[in-house]
Design a protein around this motif. Structure first.
Motif, mmCIF file in Angstrom:
data_model
loop_
_atom_site.group_PDB
_atom_site.id
_atom_site.type_symbol
_atom_site.label_atom_id
_atom_site.label_comp_id
_atom_site.label_asym_id
_atom_site.label_seq_id
_atom_site.Cartn_x
_atom_site.Cartn_y
_atom_site.Cartn_z
ATOM 1 N N GLU A 220 30.249 -27.925 -61.178
ATOM 2 C CA GLU A 220 30.177 -28.324 -62.585
ATOM 3 C C GLU A 220 28.729 -28.560 -63.010
ATOM 4 O OE1 GLU A 220 32.688 -31.598 -63.473
ATOM 5 O OE2 GLU A 220 34.536 -30.607 -62.821
ATOM 6 N N ALA A 221 27.965 -29.191 -62.136
ATOM 7 C CA ALA A 221 26.556 -29.448 -62.466
ATOM 8 C C ALA A 221 25.770 -28.146 -62.557
ATOM 9 C CB ALA A 221 25.938 -30.371 -61.420
ATOM 10 N N VAL A 222 26.070 -27.194 -61.642
ATOM 11 C CA VAL A 222 25.354 -25.916 -61.667
ATOM 12 C C VAL A 222 25.667 -25.157 -62.951
ATOM 13 C CG1 VAL A 222 25.153 -23.658 -60.573
ATOM 14 C CG2 VAL A 222 25.234 -25.725 -59.164
ATOM 15 N N LEU A 223 26.938 -25.028 -63.269
ATOM 16 C CA LEU A 223 27.336 -24.277 -64.461
ATOM 17 C C LEU A 223 26.858 -24.962 -65.740
ATOM 18 C CD1 LEU A 223 30.955 -23.178 -63.450
ATOM 19 C CD2 LEU A 223 28.826 -21.847 -63.356
ATOM 20 N N GLY A 224 26.688 -26.269 -65.673
ATOM 21 C CA GLY A 224 26.210 -27.003 -66.840
ATOM 22 C C GLY A 224 24.706 -27.063 -66.949
ATOM 23 N N SER A 225 24.011 -26.418 -66.003
ATOM 24 C CA SER A 225 22.549 -26.501 -65.967
ATOM 25 C C SER A 225 21.875 -25.170 -66.263
ATOM 26 C CB SER A 225 22.089 -27.005 -64.588
ATOM 27 O OG SER A 225 22.626 -28.270 -64.300
ATOM 28 N N LEU A 226 22.592 -24.236 -66.868
ATOM 29 C CA LEU A 226 21.991 -22.928 -67.135
ATOM 30 C C LEU A 226 20.803 -23.045 -68.081
ATOM 31 C CD1 LEU A 226 25.208 -20.722 -67.410
ATOM 32 C CD2 LEU A 226 23.724 -21.126 -65.422
ATOM 33 N N ASP A 227 20.913 -23.900 -69.102
ATOM 34 C CA ASP A 227 19.778 -24.118 -69.997
ATOM 35 C C ASP A 227 18.610 -24.745 -69.250
ATOM 36 O OD1 ASP A 227 21.091 -23.051 -72.158
ATOM 37 O OD2 ASP A 227 21.843 -24.978 -72.873
ATOM 38 N N LEU A 228 18.925 -25.631 -68.315
ATOM 39 C CA LEU A 228 17.896 -26.263 -67.499
ATOM 40 C C LEU A 228 17.132 -25.214 -66.695
ATOM 41 C CD1 LEU A 228 16.480 -28.452 -65.774
ATOM 42 C CD2 LEU A 228 18.568 -28.573 -64.421
ATOM 43 N N PHE A 229 17.834 -24.277 -66.087
ATOM 44 C CA PHE A 229 17.184 -23.245 -65.292
ATOM 45 C C PHE A 229 16.247 -22.399 -66.147
ATOM 46 C CE2 PHE A 229 21.160 -23.325 -62.422
ATOM 47 C CZ PHE A 229 20.652 -24.423 -61.738
ATOM 48 N N ARG A 230 16.661 -22.112 -67.362
ATOM 49 C CA ARG A 230 15.771 -21.368 -68.261
ATOM 50 C C ARG A 230 14.522 -22.179 -68.575
ATOM 51 N NH1 ARG A 230 20.802 -19.371 -70.460
ATOM 52 N NH2 ARG A 230 20.973 -21.178 -71.845
ATOM 53 N N GLY A 231 14.663 -23.505 -68.612
ATOM 54 C CA GLY A 231 13.522 -24.360 -68.938
ATOM 55 C C GLY A 231 12.485 -24.448 -67.837
ATOM 56 N N VAL A 232 12.887 -24.205 -66.580
ATOM 57 C CA VAL A 232 11.921 -24.303 -65.472
ATOM 58 C C VAL A 232 11.532 -22.929 -64.925
ATOM 59 C CG1 VAL A 232 12.666 -26.607 -64.787
ATOM 60 C CG2 VAL A 232 13.776 -24.597 -63.774
ATOM 61 N N LEU A 233 12.151 -21.873 -65.433
ATOM 62 C CA LEU A 233 11.836 -20.531 -64.934
ATOM 63 C C LEU A 233 10.365 -20.185 -65.144
ATOM 64 C CD1 LEU A 233 12.582 -17.781 -63.778
ATOM 65 C CD2 LEU A 233 13.347 -17.097 -66.076
ATOM 66 N N ALA A 234 9.868 -20.377 -66.357
ATOM 67 C CA ALA A 234 8.477 -20.015 -66.649
ATOM 68 C C ALA A 234 7.486 -20.807 -65.792
ATOM 69 C CB ALA A 234 8.185 -20.202 -68.134
ATOM 70 N N PRO A 235 7.611 -22.142 -65.661
ATOM 71 C CA PRO A 235 6.682 -22.863 -64.781
ATOM 72 C C PRO A 235 6.697 -22.363 -63.339
ATOM 73 C CG PRO A 235 7.795 -24.406 -66.232
ATOM 74 C CD PRO A 235 8.460 -23.082 -66.427
ATOM 75 N N PHE A 236 7.883 -22.011 -62.830
ATOM 76 C CA PHE A 236 7.945 -21.521 -61.457
ATOM 77 C C PHE A 236 7.260 -20.167 -61.317
ATOM 78 C CE2 PHE A 236 12.008 -24.153 -60.531
ATOM 79 C CZ PHE A 236 11.225 -25.238 -60.172
ATOM 80 N N VAL A 237 7.429 -19.308 -62.299
ATOM 81 C CA VAL A 237 6.781 -17.996 -62.264
ATOM 82 C C VAL A 237 5.269 -18.159 -62.399
ATOM 83 C CG1 VAL A 237 6.522 -15.793 -63.466
ATOM 84 C CG2 VAL A 237 8.810 -16.756 -63.091
ATOM 85 N N VAL A 238 4.836 -19.037 -63.299
ATOM 86 C CA VAL A 238 3.399 -19.275 -63.477
ATOM 87 C C VAL A 238 2.801 -19.863 -62.201
ATOM 88 C CG1 VAL A 238 1.684 -20.627 -64.746
ATOM 89 C CG2 VAL A 238 3.561 -19.509 -65.973
ATOM 90 N N PHE A 239 3.556 -20.723 -61.522
ATOM 91 C CA PHE A 239 3.051 -21.270 -60.259
ATOM 92 C C PHE A 239 2.802 -20.151 -59.255
ATOM 93 C CE2 PHE A 239 3.633 -22.638 -55.905
ATOM 94 C CZ PHE A 239 2.735 -23.690 -55.813
ATOM 95 N N LEU A 240 3.737 -19.216 -59.137
ATOM 96 C CA LEU A 240 3.548 -18.099 -58.208
ATOM 97 C C LEU A 240 2.284 -17.303 -58.546
ATOM 98 C CD1 LEU A 240 7.186 -16.758 -57.765
ATOM 99 C CD2 LEU A 240 5.741 -17.750 -55.991
ATOM 100 N N ALA A 241 2.105 -17.028 -59.836
ATOM 101 C CA ALA A 241 0.913 -16.294 -60.256
ATOM 102 C C ALA A 241 -0.353 -17.097 -59.962
ATOM 103 C CB ALA A 241 0.998 -15.954 -61.740
ATOM 104 N N GLY A 242 -0.333 -18.390 -60.271
ATOM 105 C CA GLY A 242 -1.495 -19.238 -60.008
ATOM 106 C C GLY A 242 -1.801 -19.360 -58.530
ATOM 107 N N ALA A 243 -0.757 -19.429 -57.697
ATOM 108 C CA ALA A 243 -0.955 -19.508 -56.253
ATOM 109 C C ALA A 243 -1.598 -18.233 -55.725
ATOM 110 C CB ALA A 243 0.377 -19.764 -55.553
ATOM 111 N N ALA A 244 -1.179 -17.088 -56.274
ATOM 112 C CA ALA A 244 -1.779 -15.812 -55.861
ATOM 113 C C ALA A 244 -3.258 -15.770 -56.227
ATOM 114 C CB ALA A 244 -1.028 -14.656 -56.507
ATOM 115 N N VAL A 245 -3.580 -16.195 -57.450
ATOM 116 C CA VAL A 245 -4.988 -16.232 -57.877
ATOM 117 C C VAL A 245 -5.783 -17.172 -56.979
ATOM 118 C CG1 VAL A 245 -6.546 -16.908 -59.736
ATOM 119 C CG2 VAL A 245 -4.463 -15.603 -60.255
ATOM 120 N N CYS A 246 -5.202 -18.326 -56.687
ATOM 121 C CA CYS A 246 -5.865 -19.298 -55.815
ATOM 122 C C CYS A 246 -6.132 -18.691 -54.442
ATOM 123 C CB CYS A 246 -4.999 -20.546 -55.684
ATOM 124 S SG CYS A 246 -5.701 -21.867 -54.676
#
Length: 322
Positions: A220-246
């Motif tokens: 129930e928590a997973v299915l109710g958190s789809l909007d939450l996942f969209r909210g953290v997707l960009a920061p996680f992707v940016v972290f990967l890019a920043g880590a590569a640059v680092c």
């Protein structure tokens, strides 16, 4: 399935585990209590098997190459925390979500990054030697980072006693047992080596099982958190890019050869998701999102590693003449 095949296909195994867990939890919600009961011993076994692959007895060897170790420590514990602090401005203001993001992004990986570094032509020997140092330092510094980023009231809101109990039972005890196992294995010759090799095949299927249990018990928590996942997707992707640059910048700043620089980049871009997962799962009611965020980040990271395995040796850090 052999260990190499498991590691090559782990992202698909984890996705299948999520789907299977959600399906089981939806069809038979009565299974949730049993899944929660199985979760904690499964996590403890997972971390024990993982820690046996970290050469804990060889900590002094890590400091023989101070140039590489300095790059690892500066990037993981000075530069990347600044990046994480900046990314928190773009994370939903829910404290549970922010805590989950901090927990997972502040702790560098000590297991599968070695596999990715190897597959990308990195320096596996240095990766292995660096892991115990990185593990010990992250355990020491994580409370400090959380205090700096979330303030004095964090321990009160999160029930520090409950978190400490989870830390001792799910992290410290498996870590101590793994160290004892490694010492016994070194003294037992071939028999000990075989045991360590067999334990090395367990983390991927065990993590898949843990992900299945989380998805099934928290459907129930997973299915109710789809909007939450969209909210953290960009920061996680940016972290990967920043880590590569680092990784690229510090690799050049410390004049590392390509194989060492590749290892450095994978150390920066992978995180110790299931080491901090028990801490998130031990949080009091109302903080379930922290654990879900950590699982979500690990899936995003694995897809990122599939890209990096192609990008790093061909574009970012090719050997001369390639």
């Amino acid at each position: 399935m052999k260990r190499d095949a498991l590691e090559r296909n782990q992202v698909w195994l984890y996705l299948a585990a999520v789907v299977a867990g959600l399906g089981a939890g939806s069809v038979a919600p009565g299974l949730a209590p049993s899944m929660e009961l199985l979760l904690w011993p499964s996590l403890a076994l997972l971390l024990y098997a993982t820690f046996t692959q970290v050469p804990l007895a060889h900590l002094p060897a890590a400091f023989r190459d101070m140039r590489f170790m300095s790059a690892v420590l500066v990037g993981n514990f000075l530069v990347l925390p600044v990046l994480v602090w900046g990314l928190t401005a773009f994370v939903p203001e829910d404290p549970a979500v922010q805590l989950g993001v901090l927990l997972v992004l502040l702790v560098p990986c000590t297991d599968w990054f070695i596999t990715f570094a190897h597959q990308a032509g990195g320096d596996v020997r240095r990766a292995i030697v660096a892991t115990p140092v990185v593990l010990v330092i992250q355990i020491v510094l994580l409370p400090l980072y959380l205090w700096l980023f979330m303030g004095d009231g964090l321990a009160v809101r999160l029930s520090a006693g409950r978190m400490a109990a989870a830390f001792l039972s799910i992290i410290v005890v498996p870590l101590v047992l793994a160290g004892l196992t490694e010492r016994w294995a070194e003294q037992s010759g071939v028999r000990g080596e075989r045991l360590i090799q067999r334990l090395g095949a367990l983390p991927v299927p065990l993590l898949g099982f843990v992900v299945l249990l989380i998805a099934g018990s928290q459907v129930e928590a997973v299915l109710g958190s789809l909007d939450l996942f969209r909210g953290v997707l960009a920061p996680f992707v940016v972290f990967l890019a920043g880590a590569a640059v680092c990784g690229v910048v510090l690799g050049r700043a410390f004049s590392l050869p390509p194989d060492q620089a590749r290892t450095l980049l994978f150390s920066f871009s992978t995180r110790n998701s299931f080491v901090v997962l028990p801490l998130a799962l031990a949080l009091p009611p109302g903080w379930e999102a922290a654990g879900l965020v950590i699982v979500f980040q690990s899936l995003i990271e694995l897809f990122g590693m599939l890209l990096f395995l192609w990008l790093v040796p061909r574009v970012l850090m090719p050997f001369r003449g390639t």
